[in-house]
Design an enzyme around this catalytic site. Sequence first.
Site, PDB file in Angstrom:
ATOM      1  N   ILE A 165      36.232  -0.115  19.063  1.00 21.05           N
ATOM      2  CA  ILE A 165      37.283   0.891  19.224  1.00 21.05           C
ATOM      3  C   ILE A 165      36.668   2.272  19.426  1.00 21.05           C
ATOM      4  O   ILE A 165      37.139   3.074  20.262  1.00 21.05           O
ATOM      5  CB  ILE A 165      38.232   0.869  18.013  1.00 21.05           C
ATOM      6  CG1 ILE A 165      38.841  -0.535  17.846  1.00 21.05           C
ATOM      7  CG2 ILE A 165      39.328   1.913  18.174  1.00 21.05           C
ATOM      8  CD1 ILE A 165      39.566  -1.052  19.081  1.00 21.05           C
ATOM      9  N   TYR A 166      35.639   2.569  18.675  1.00 28.24           N
ATOM     10  CA  TYR A 166      34.898   3.819  18.881  1.00 28.24           C
ATOM     11  C   TYR A 166      34.386   3.899  20.321  1.00 28.24           C
ATOM     12  O   TYR A 166      34.463   4.948  20.964  1.00 28.24           O
ATOM     13  CB  TYR A 166      33.739   3.869  17.891  1.00 28.24           C
ATOM     14  CG  TYR A 166      32.850   5.083  17.980  1.00 28.24           C
ATOM     15  CD1 TYR A 166      33.250   6.317  17.479  1.00 28.24           C
ATOM     16  CD2 TYR A 166      31.576   4.987  18.541  1.00 28.24           C
ATOM     17  CE1 TYR A 166      32.418   7.426  17.548  1.00 28.24           C
ATOM     18  CE2 TYR A 166      30.734   6.091  18.599  1.00 28.24           C
ATOM     19  CZ  TYR A 166      31.170   7.301  18.098  1.00 28.24           C
ATOM     20  OH  TYR A 166      30.333   8.391  18.154  1.00 28.24           O
ATOM     21  N   ASN A 167      33.896   2.774  20.841  1.00 28.72           N
ATOM     22  CA  ASN A 167      33.396   2.748  22.207  1.00 28.72           C
ATOM     23  C   ASN A 167      34.507   2.963  23.223  1.00 28.72           C
ATOM     24  O   ASN A 167      34.267   3.511  24.308  1.00 28.72           O
ATOM     25  CB  ASN A 167      32.686   1.426  22.497  1.00 28.72           C
ATOM     26  CG  ASN A 167      31.357   1.308  21.782  1.00 28.72           C
ATOM     27  OD1 ASN A 167      30.863   2.274  21.219  1.00 28.72           O
ATOM     28  ND2 ASN A 167      30.780   0.114  21.792  1.00 28.72           N
ATOM     29  N   LYS A 207      34.737   6.807  23.170  1.00 29.22           N
ATOM     30  CA  LYS A 207      33.567   7.441  23.779  1.00 29.22           C
ATOM     31  C   LYS A 207      33.369   6.998  25.228  1.00 29.22           C
ATOM     32  O   LYS A 207      32.879   7.769  26.065  1.00 29.22           O
ATOM     33  CB  LYS A 207      32.316   7.127  22.954  1.00 29.22           C
ATOM     34  CG  LYS A 207      32.223   7.889  21.644  1.00 29.22           C
ATOM     35  CD  LYS A 207      32.139   9.392  21.861  1.00 29.22           C
ATOM     36  CE  LYS A 207      31.769  10.131  20.574  1.00 29.22           C
ATOM     37  NZ  LYS A 207      31.745  11.596  20.768  1.00 29.22           N
TER      38      LYS A 207
END
Length: 273
Positions: free
Chosen positions: A170-172, A175
């Site tokens: 999810i962070y990816n 970003k």
Amino acid sequence: MSAAEPPVSGESRHSATRHSRGRLAGQVAIVTGGATGIGLGIVRRLLDDGASVLVAALGPEELKRAVGGLPDTAGFAGDLAVPGEADRMVAHALGEFGRLDILVNNAGGGVIRPTLEHTEETLRATIDNNLWTTIRATLAALPPMVERGYGRIVNIGAESVRNGLVDHAIYNAAKGGVHAMCTGLAREFAHAGITVNTVAPSYVQTPEITEALAAGRFGEQYLNVLERATELIPMARPGSVADVAGAVAYLAGPDAGFVTGQAISVNGGSSMG
């Protein structure tokens, strides 16, 4: 006027305290998320290179701690994911310094956990903190840069977008949006003398992480993420704040006038090519 040469503008209320020397002498930068960790390291590096810096942070207390002893700085506290806050930030920078040359989109911080353990709240926080802050700050900074015919926008992305680090999906997503936006903006605004690039760090051991490790504040799951991140780095160590700040300073400076639309990995070799 080339993209490597910022136009000269009038005096500002801070002009008397600016450094007279350095690669960025006379220039003004905004660093979001600039009160701690990588952001504070970037602030200090840009100051060392001669810039004046507006330090943006979420809260006034961390902002006060960050800028209290730093010359040639001003502060802004607010949530840049909220509509209108980034416009206030840019207006404050222009009011304090009279110009804006550099925007470093460093504000971020996601909830790192296995994908199926995310909640609606953590999903929104991760996207807001990383992608919306970058979008809104960039949209606010572009008009004065276009008007002057010069600008440097440097986003802080993530190596995990390339190497698929565990628990970072999810962070990816957030970003990865930052990485993808960079190329479109770079092409669209090249004619205006504006470069747009991304610095993509691998695991960076900030002072805050060092302190938390020493105090035993990380759980087993997060320690596992840090271990996996280090294992992916051929240099067998985390990155440092200075490693990232150096790459940002290069992209913000005159030597990078012909560099745009790029994702520069600062990763100890964890992905290559």
